[in-house]
Design an enzyme around this catalytic site. Structure first.
Site, PDB file in Angstrom:
ATOM      1  N   GLY A 212     -21.458 -16.856 -15.007  1.00 25.40           N
ATOM      2  CA  GLY A 212     -22.623 -15.811 -14.860  1.00 25.40           C
ATOM      3  C   GLY A 212     -22.599 -14.779 -15.964  1.00 25.40           C
ATOM      4  N   ASN A 213     -23.192 -13.659 -15.727  1.00 29.52           N
ATOM      5  CA  ASN A 213     -23.408 -12.684 -16.898  1.00 29.52           C
ATOM      6  C   ASN A 213     -23.455 -11.117 -16.182  1.00 29.52           C
ATOM      7  OD1 ASN A 213     -26.475 -12.113 -16.535  1.00 29.52           O
ATOM      8  ND2 ASN A 213     -26.361 -14.084 -16.966  1.00 29.52           N
ATOM      9  N   ARG A 214     -23.659 -10.303 -16.761  1.00 25.47           N
ATOM     10  CA  ARG A 214     -23.416  -8.973 -16.571  1.00 25.47           C
ATOM     11  C   ARG A 214     -24.820  -8.244 -16.219  1.00 25.47           C
ATOM     12  NH1 ARG A 214     -20.329  -5.983 -21.142  1.00 25.47           N
ATOM     13  NH2 ARG A 214     -21.049  -4.191 -19.660  1.00 25.47           N
ATOM     14  N   ALA A 279     -31.704 -12.279 -16.994  1.00 25.57           N
ATOM     15  CA  ALA A 279     -30.652 -13.035 -17.844  1.00 25.57           C
ATOM     16  C   ALA A 279     -30.404 -14.344 -17.436  1.00 25.57           C
ATOM     17  CB  ALA A 279     -29.545 -12.096 -18.254  1.00 25.57           C
TER      18      ALA A 279
END
Ligand code: CTP
Length: 410
Positions: A212-214, A279
């Site tokens: 995943g990402n932030r 994102a």
């Protein structure tokens, strides 16, 4: 002398959601607004005058016959900076559409010259009835902001469209409306359908682990809320966010880049603008284990093979549902030996084929989850517009300003 805050009239009509309007009133009062509550008689069946008077610090009446010497049926509407009717029933929408004035609230609606916002709440059948839809269309045509009700649990066991949005979210939308009051272009997205993506996608290795990402989703949510406040029909494709649904916005939850792609492509088909603030993961595991991967006894680590996901922004830019749609991308960039942040961003704008690119410098982990943002907006004609450090709402307004300009000239 104490400064008087913006004068807000909170109209409350007779639906069960009247109790939620108490929370909306508190948000306005606590943030320095001067609120006059004007309930209908039916609203007082749900929440009495004592509650409204105590929370607003002012006398409250549903009638034009109280304090007649102050001519309240004219004065309250004339002196307001914003009138928000929340909840708005089918009945009050009908009266407003037809100019009926049989109580203090409907009189106030006829004398108000400021922005007027309706937050409808009713059963799905009443909302979908042709009479209600035609009344809503009439009000919108006259420049009134009627926000779409939310979908979800209604009174009793029913679920469907007609739910009152979260009071906090109606409050935020009203702040956006107040901030643009007098700009002369209040509802410049009225009649437009816009799509916004937000959040970060997850690509699963097994049922419990993911890449995943932030991304917090805050900028995408601000874009969606601001578009609704400017009159747009908004679809928000939200990937793994924990934020409340913005008022008046249709939220489509997704998890993976594949799901996000399908939701965006489907919503973009007839849309005037698409803003890709999400994102999406660029890579996903080539295979996803059906059961939880076990740790190897011999201390070895698994090798995870990745494959590229679809570049959604590039796909919708190159294969446009509508040739005149405005497509906006975001770029989180860092400068390096091969070029500056803007060099990389210009190359990305050309590669993706979008019309506008909002560039954030993320060197050192800036931007993620913060309330403020600074950016440069590049356009495909070679222009660059710097947006100094601003709230995500303020940046959202600037982005929509650019979108509106392009829509009006296309
Ligand atoms: N984006 C997308 N689909 C993806 C990845 C990104 O639509 N699979 C969109 C994002 O929503 C954003 C824009 O593309 O609007 C920029 O994303 P970014 O990840 O910065 O660009 P990349 O294509 O990953 O470029 P690079 O990694 O080469 O910088």
């Amino acid at each position: 002398m104490t400064r008087v805050g913006p004068r807000v009239v909170l109209g409350v009509s007779g639906g069960i959601a009247a109790y939620k309007a108490c929370e909306l009133l508190r948000r306005f009062s606590e943030s320095g607004h001067d609120v006059t509550v004007v309930p209908t008689r039916a609203a007082l069946e749900f929440v009495g005058t004592a509650t409204w008077a105590a929370l607003s610090g002012k006398p409250v009446s549903a009638e034009v016959w109280d304090s007649v010497h102050e001519v309240p049926h004219v004065r309250i509407g004339q002196s307001a900076d914003l009138v928000v009717v929340a909840p708005a029933t089918a009945d009050v929408l009908a009266k407003a559409a037809h100019g009926i004035a049989d109580d203090l609230l409907t009189n106030t609606l006829l004398t108000a010259r400021c922005p007027v916002v309706f937050a409808p709440a009713m059963h799905t059948e009443m909302w979908e009835h042709t009479a209600t839809q035609e009344n809503v269309a009439t009000l919108r045509r006259r420049g009134v902001l009627v926000i779409e009700p939310a979908e979800g649990r209604l009174t009793g066991a029913d679920t469907g469209k007609g739910r009152f949005p979260e009071p906090d979210e109606i409050f935020e939308l009203c702040l956006d409306v107040l901030a643009r009051q007098g700009s002369g272009t209040m509802l410049d997205l009225a009649g437009r359908h816009v799509v916004v993506s937000a959040g970060g996608t997850r690509e699963y290795l097994d049922p419990v682990r993911f890449l995943g990402n932030r991304s917090s989703g805050l900028q995408g949510y601000a874009l969606a809320r601001v578009a609704a406040a400017r009159g747009a029909e908004v679809t928000l494709v939200a990937a793994n966010t924990t934020l409340p649904d913005p008022a008046g916005v249709k939220v489509v939850p997704v998890v993976t880049t594949g799901e996000l792609r399908d939701a965006v492509v489907s919503a973009a088909a007839g849309a005037d603008a698409v803003v890709m603030a999400a994102a999406p993961a660029d890579y996903r595991p080539a295979t996803r284990a059906a059961t939880k991967m076990k740790k190897a006894d011999d201390g070895s680590a698994p090798v995870v093979h990745l494959e590229q996901t679809t570049d959604v922004l590039a796909e919708i830019s190159h294969d446009r549902g509508r040739p005149d749609a405005v497509i906006v991308g975001f770029a989180a960039e860092t400068g390096d030996d091969t070029g500056s942040v803007l060099d990389h961003a210009r190359a990305k704008l050309a590669r993706k084929g979008c019309d506008l690119l909002v560039v954030n410098d993320v060197s050192g982990g800036k931007v993620f989850g913060e309330a403020h943002n600074e950016a440069v907006i590049l356009d495909s004609d070679g222009g660059a517009h710097e947006v100094p450090r601003a709230t995500k709402s303020a940046l959202a307004h600037v982005i929509w300003d650019h979108v509106v300009t392009r829509l009006e000239t296309s």
